[in-house]
Design an enzyme around this catalytic site. Structure first.
Site, mmCIF file in Angstrom:
data_model
loop_
_atom_site.group_PDB
_atom_site.id
_atom_site.type_symbol
_atom_site.label_atom_id
_atom_site.label_comp_id
_atom_site.label_asym_id
_atom_site.label_seq_id
_atom_site.Cartn_x
_atom_site.Cartn_y
_atom_site.Cartn_z
ATOM 1 N N GLY A 217 0.817 -1.198 0.000
ATOM 2 C CA GLY A 217 0.000 0.000 0.000
ATOM 3 C C GLY A 217 0.852 1.250 0.000
ATOM 4 O O GLY A 217 2.082 1.201 0.138
ATOM 5 N N GLY A 218 0.179 2.391 -0.142
ATOM 6 C CA GLY A 218 0.890 3.649 -0.218
ATOM 7 C C GLY A 218 1.674 3.966 1.030
ATOM 8 O O GLY A 218 2.819 4.439 0.961
ATOM 9 N N GLU A 238 4.418 -11.413 6.296
ATOM 10 C CA GLU A 238 3.477 -12.303 5.606
ATOM 11 C C GLU A 238 3.531 -12.097 4.107
ATOM 12 O O GLU A 238 3.331 -13.016 3.330
ATOM 13 C CB GLU A 238 2.056 -12.110 6.128
ATOM 14 C CG GLU A 238 1.456 -10.752 5.906
ATOM 15 C CD GLU A 238 0.072 -10.619 6.526
ATOM 16 O OE1 GLU A 238 -0.208 -11.330 7.509
ATOM 17 O OE2 GLU A 238 -0.723 -9.806 6.021
ATOM 18 N N LEU A 313 -8.547 1.515 9.227
ATOM 19 C CA LEU A 313 -9.540 2.419 8.660
ATOM 20 C C LEU A 313 -10.055 3.426 9.683
ATOM 21 O O LEU A 313 -10.410 4.549 9.329
ATOM 22 C CB LEU A 313 -10.730 1.615 8.111
ATOM 23 C CG LEU A 313 -10.430 0.663 6.961
ATOM 24 C CD1 LEU A 313 -11.643 -0.211 6.664
ATOM 25 C CD2 LEU A 313 -10.025 1.440 5.713
#
Length: 431
Positions: A217-218, A238, A313
């Site tokens: 991800g970013g 992982e 999130l």
């Protein structure tokens, strides 16, 4: 009988191989790019000839024909972790999911709590000893192979032959097909200023000699950019991706300071570019293992200074992290976040780091909230959370009181929401 003879006997075409599936079977498919596209495309073509078949997988990437609510009675998907192909169906309710720690999926299969009748997987070419490498996704697939009635491989020369506990012998294989299609590549996400700011804060928390668990991800890639001047980092993760590969190539990752299996880096699945897949091929410094090894908190935590970096999130003022849903609406899955948070907490000098931008939807919503949205799935509990990092700073929560946590988290919230959060915290008797 020689391995080569067995290979020739078991080689077939996709249209025949998928007929090994029976009605009401559960098919196990590896994570991400470990999914075999030729087999799954053919199964999609024939899906109306089956009934009650289930395909269980983590992070499916391609939208095969069976991702279809109109034919779910024939073949339906069950998610261990939603991906681009499965998320819409999960949010609409016609795709179900299995809440579970990533590390425990092999145990669920071994104990029969999750069935594994058939395995469909990508595999490397067979070596001279009769072994294939499931390098792209050893994860729970190795456990499924031990239980399955039928194991069907899509053999592709572009799949790297990796070291580790990811090998399947031709005698374990029921049927195989051959393909030469390029392995699906997943490009690096664009790094925005917010991700770069978070990456800088996280980079300051990583000491020389640390062992890393870092995802895709970013924000993780922004973190990688901050580590190029570090020394003697190790990897126990992982996912192996291009970010980690770039640190190896820069001489930053040497694995010399690892306490557990020094000199080796471990992962359970791969996701990245063609260059990454070439990097993995017979690389003696890299081993691919099942997820109950890579994500076992007791094993990973044997490394001093284990730094686990995972995204969320939403975080509430007591420290609960929702990393897999938006309210009750599923978005991803439990994955390995809690596995590595606990591993880092066990590690001497370890740091479990949760990262998130302070806002969502164009700065109109705060991701740091008084209480999680009703129905939100708690991924990392308040008792496990340690560091939370936004673009506004670092909140260290482990060992802190509820009031101290609220103050620290408000301090890294977007300035536009801090007064609103303080008012809510006072109402909750947290300030």
């Amino acid at each position: 009988m020689s391995a080569h003879t067995l290979y020739l006997e078991k080689r077939t075409i996709a249209a025949e191989a998928v007929r090994l599936v029976r009605d009401n079977d559960v098919i196990i498919v590896p994570t991400g790019v470990g999914e075999p596209p030729t087999l799954l495309a053919e199964l999609s073509e024939q899906r109306r000839s089956f009934r009650g078949v289930e395909i269980a997988q983590t992070l499916p990437l391609r939208k095969f024909g069976y991702f279809d609510p109109d034919t779910a009675e024939h073949i339906r998907h069950t998610s261990y972790f939603f991906g681009p192909a499965s998320r819409p169906g999960g949010q609409d309710g016609w795709i179900d999911y299995v809440p579970a720690y990533f590390s425990e999926l092999p145990v669920l299969i071994e104990r029969g709590l999750n069935r594994a009748d058939v395995v469909f997987s990508m595999a490397s070419e067979m070596d001279e000893h009769g072994y294939f490498s499931l390098s792209l996704g050893a994860d729970y697939t190795m456990a499924a192979i031990a239980k399955a009635r039928a194991v069907v491989l899509e053999v592709n020369p572009n799949v790297p032959y990796a070291h580790g506990n990811c090998h399947v012998h031709i005698s374990q294989v029921t049927a195989l097909i051959e393909s030469e299609d390029p392995i699906l590549e997943v490009g690096l996400p664009k790094i925005e200023p917010v991700q770069a700011a978070i990456g800088k804060y996280v980079g300051e928390l990583v000491p020389d000699g640390a062992t890393l668990q870092i995802g895709f991800g970013g924000i993780p890639d922004a973190v990688v950019m901050q580590l190029t001047e570090k020394r003697d980092l190790g990897v126990h993760t992982e996912m192996i991706g291009d970010g980690i590969m770039s640190l190896v190539e820069a001489g930053v990752v040497t694995n010399r300071k690892k306490n557990y299996r020094p000199g080796k880096m471990f992962a359970t699945f791969a996701l990245g570019s063609r260059k990454l897949y070439r990097f993995m091929h017979r690389n003696p410094a890299l081993e691919m293992h099942p997820v109950d090894f890579t994500n076992d908190p007791a094993l990973a935590g044997r490394n001093d200074n284990l730094i686990a970096i995972n995204a969320s999130l939403q975080v509430d003022l007591i420290g609960q992290c929702c990393s897999e849903s938006m309210g009750f609406t599923p978005y991803s899955g439990t994955g390995g976040q809690a596995d590595f948070v606990r591993a880092a907490n066990r590690s001497h000098g370890g740091k479990a780091i949760i990262v998130l931008p302070s806002t969502a939807k164009g700065d109109t919503l705060s991701r740091i909230v008084p209480t999680l949205t009703p129905g939100a799935h708690v991924t990392t509990t308040k008792n496990d959370v340690n560091y939370v990092v936004s673009e506004y700073g670092v909140a260290q929560l482990r060992g802190k009181t509820a009031k101290q946590r609220a103050e620290a988290l408000i301090g890294i919230a977007h300035p536009d929401f801090r007064e609103e959060l303080r008012a809510a915290a006072r109402k909750m008797r947290l300030l």
